[in-house]
Design an enzyme around this catalytic site. Structure first.
Site, PDB file in Angstrom:
ATOM      1  CE1 TYR A 265       0.791   0.118   4.423  1.00  0.00           C
ATOM      2  CE2 TYR A 265      -1.489  -0.382   4.837  1.00  0.00           C
ATOM      3  CZ  TYR A 265      -0.227  -0.147   5.299  1.00  0.00           C
ATOM      4  OH  TYR A 265       0.011  -0.175   6.643  1.00  0.00           O
ATOM      5  CD  GLU A 266      -0.771   4.539   1.947  1.00  0.00           C
ATOM      6  OE1 GLU A 266      -1.011   5.344   1.036  1.00  0.00           O
ATOM      7  OE2 GLU A 266      -1.644   4.133   2.735  1.00  0.00           O
TER       8      GLU A 266
END
Lengths: 575, 575
Positions: B415-416
């Protein structure tokens, strides 16, 4: 549901010159159907459901039980077992191929036959004829299963600490004690379960030389319950459908297998087989991870290729166009394909060892076993992690299945001896233990392969990549050996880096060998008696995979070399 | 339950010369109590229970909710936020230390404040004053939380594909569309949830330049529901207590944040902060993995040390006596301690950037952000895997907690922005994008540190290990840059190896720097104004850890260097 296709062409390529190539092709075809259908179908649902323990009884998810019965009733348990007790006595190469498919399609379920067959091996090698005649036929017929009971709460790697007791009583023994981490120690897919148990006789010396091996059936031949109780199952990260049992032996009747106090030897017969089988789990994990990732990477559209639009009609290009996604896929495939070649070679050595008592064959097999186990399972984790990574956030979600590969696969570097144990076995026992004699048997093969192909018209560059290792590997071993003479901890300080280094070199050898063979098949007329014809693309891909491996993965050996040569003083406690 | 102690001494060491060292010590002491007690206490049980979705409403495990309220009611949400809206305006260094403790003790829960604070940052930088005055105070006071809504089913890494629509209506907008993977998109620990949503205005150009950012509260100021529905939550491998929501916006009222079509810029303000925060998750994971492993390794008795019995009164020696176990522990600790130094340096740059508009500060921060995110999360996974490995089979069992670290931590490289995305950002945008100017700012620091200490009486050998990288790193970048001019795919083919190489070098720099400082503190009289006194053992351990890192982990850079220089033609498809 995830899809999986057994890599039959890759297997046929490895088997193409073996005497039983035809049988291998025919039987792997059948096994593939079973793996791709019934075994795969239950993999995710059985993970979600898990096993049930109630009042000492364990039940498997219903469709797992069915998938196992499909296998056992089909006679597969006897595939490589001796005809004398009802087996089909097929080669270990074939057995290995089938084993890989099963573990790829359903890791948790594949442990049941794998453990059972390993136990058979120990019985065949060490038990009395009457025990063999009584216990082998129903196991080989698929009606009964078997376990290995070694670990206790306070001893895992260190079996010398086993406390389980065996008291002689007439022709048999009474066993008491508790064993933990017993896979399929209790379940409802077989009529009976035969436990092979490490325990101590009353007069046993301390430590590992005081262990004896006993055969302890869950039900006695008169139908009576034998007081082997499953007092609980573990909650685990993965392999949820494989029950991990705590067994309590309460004056259970057992029969000595082999000599008294020689249990560890018998256990190692089983263990070595299990280690090769666990190596296959690493291979199967890489293969399944690769296949899942490949199909996702071909379909998932995301961003445009840096080198120009590849899919002008789509909203974006398939992520397989991004070189880093290809790097991850090639890594998975190289670990699967190279690991399979290593496993197949080990199986050939095992087959050869049955027919001839050749010291070199045994030495090579002993050398390669901890590498197959330790290295293939470690890189299998990397393959599974790459699968999660290629799927991105979607890889972290249950529905897409790759997170299960990641969780299930994580057990493989732990059981049947951790990577650290494999590494000590390799460096201490198999390499330094005979002053590098076994190692030289293998590096001689590297040397010969490279020498013969040094001027290869197309692959000389690749040959050059592998060639230095024929000398470097034994040289490093000698350096560490010299240091270890001064301080035994030097072996421990180098061991895992040595194992990984060795694995990278060994797979480099098999990749180069396959590339050379593929190249030859492509550039010469194929002999008519070859059982299988390979497409030009298939052969070209073997060369490309070797090219990738030797250029991008083999260099990792350098980092391991540098690290292991730093010695034990680089590992001073910093806490 | 697992134990965890915040590494306060290590933090104090990093902060010792900062102007707010006293405040840092006082406040980290308080944060440590919260992390070690209420946050840690709920970590395992909340993982087992998970979140509940019922009829559009999500509820967190009850004790998670309580642990969050403990944090929010204690005013922690405002720690680094501006005083103007009720924050305490403490330094980012302090904020980072507290963030690490929270993620170490409870990864799933720590995401709620981390995301909320990142959203605040985007609001502060880009929203109108009236939006700020209305929405920041209740968030900073801990009563409301916030999310970032970017991903849709068909677009994760590729935000240019976002379809969510926003139609102007008076001073506000009507938003429609579906967003997936929204962490804490719905939950019952806050009174209101403020969503920052990427969407397209009717006249928006295609692709990433057509995105605008909107503030969409779950409940409007008049108390009405704003038609943001949670239509489901994901079942995941880990972070079970963090609800991953699918949100459906159905003509929801939203307010434009920043300029129209400039949403991606505003989103990146949030994103860069989140990336640093995710890097901290990697650091926290390494730290917790290390602590759990260390205490197990000191207690678990198994086998005798190869160099002689160390624990004659016990049945065996503690496994920490085995060098390979120490190798795994040192690896974890080196990643935690080095990663923390990197994160702390990034936080200092962030603090500096608030007070002065210095181009070099920004350049360094931009360079180091993808390294902190990409590298620290990747090696965090290795630390967690080492924890499982040190526990052996017991690490695979739920009870011992390390398997949760392994599962929870796995999200952080996804994620990110995946590791692949970080790597492209680093190599493409941050290094090649300005012809290595940012990179030279950092390698100049390496060069200076090594030059100043080339003749160091005790550490010259370690200095020599790092010194070549000051030149090698930019040289490699230039080589790749030249190739990428011909074929942009060359950047993608090198990117992840380049990221990992960079990470190893950057951590090498921080380890050397810390060792030199620790050595100086040990060998000179400590200035009386230092807030904290460090024991000689503590300082010696910093030197030992650097010694380990530079000798055994830094060599991994070599493998990455070799691999990345092979170029894109080593990544030809083999399928």
């Amino acid at each position: 549901m995830m899809s999986y296709r057994a890599p039959l062409d890759d297997m046929a390529f490895l088997a193409r010159s073996l005497p039983d190539a035809d049988a291998i092709q025919m039987i792997t075809d059948q096994a593939a159907k079973m793996a791709e259908q019934s075994w795969l179908a239950t993999n995710a649902s059985a993970d979600a459901e898990g096993c049930h323990w109630h009042d000492g009884k364990v039940s498997l998810p219903a469709d797992m039980r069915q998938a196992f019965r499909h296998y056992a009733d089909g006679g597969w348990m006897g595939l490589t077992m001796p005809e004398r007790w009802g087996g089909q006595q097929q080669s270990e190469v074939l057995g290995g191929f089938v084993g890989e498919m099963l573990t790829s399609s359903n890791h948790a379920l594949s442990m049941l036959p794998a453990l059972t067959m390993s136990a058979c091996r120990a019985i065949i090698h060490h038990a009395s004829d009457s025990l063999k005649d009584e216990y082998l036929p129903p196991i080989i017929a698929g009606r009964w299963s078997a376990t290995m009971c070694m670990t206790e709460a306070h001893c895992g790697s260190d079996l010398g600490l086993v406390r389980c007791k065996a008291i002689p009583e007439g022709q048999s023994y009474r066993l008491s004690g508790q064993k933990i981490f017993i896979s399929y120690g209790q379940h409802d897919a077989s009529d009976n379960i035969i436990h092979l148990v490490l325990a101590r006789l009353p007069d046993a010396p301390e430590g590992i030389k005081g262990l004896s091996l006993f055969l302890v059936p869950a039900q006695l031949s008169d139908g009576h319950d034998n007081n082997v109780h499953c007092i609980g199952i573990e909650e685990k990260m993965g392999i949820h459908a494989s029950p991990t049992c705590t067994l309590s032996f309460e004056n259970a009747t057992g029969f000595l297998v082999g000599e008294a106090h020689a249990g560890i030897k018998a256990m190692f017969t089983m263990m070595n087989e299990m280690r090769l089988g666990t190596g296959l789990q690493g291979v199967g994990l890489s293969e399944h991870s690769y296949q899942a990732s490949l199909s996702y990477a071909q379909q998932r559209l995301q961003m445009r290729s840096l080198s120009g639009i590849k899919n002008p009609d789509g909203i974006a290009d398939a992520i397989i166009e991004h070189p880093d996604v290809r790097r991850m896929l090639l890594t998975q495939k190289a670990f699967a394909d190279g690991g399979r070649a290593l496993a197949c070679y080990c199986a050939q050595l095992l087959d050869a060892s049955k027919h001839q008592d050749d010291d070199d064959t045994i030495k090579l097999l002993e050398l390669l076993t901890p590498i197959a186990k330790g290295f293939c399972t470690e890189v299998g984790l990397e393959s599974a992690s790459n699968a999660v990574q290629i799927f991105g956030g979607h890889g972290y979600i249950k529905d897409n299945g790759v997170e299960q590969l990641y969780r299930d696969g994580r057990i493989a570097t732990l059981y049947e001896g951790t990577t650290g144990i494999q590494a000590l076995d390799l460096l201490g026992r198999k390499v330094l233990g005979n002053q590098g004699a076994s190692l030289r048997l293998f590096t001689k093969q590297i040397h010969l392969l490279c020498k013969q192909n040094a001027e290869h018209p197309r692959l000389a560059e690749l040959v050059k990549r592998l060639q230095p290792y024929a000398k470097e590997w034994p040289d490093i071993s000698m350096k560490i050996g010299m240091k270890a003479l001064q301080n035994h901890d030097e072996a421990g300080a180098a061991s895992v880096d040595f194992l990984m280094y060795s694995g990278y070199v060994v797979l480099g050898y098999f990749h180069l060998k396959m590339a050379l063979e593929a190249d030859e098949l492509q550039h010469t007329s194929v002999a008519s008696n070859e059982a299988h014809t390979f497409t030009s693309d298939f052969l070209q891909n073997k060369v490309r995979l070797a090219d990738f491996y030797l250029r991008r993965l083999l260099p990792r050996s350098t980092a391991h070399k540098q690290a292991m040569l730093e010695g034990v003083d680089s590992l001073a406690p910093a806490w």
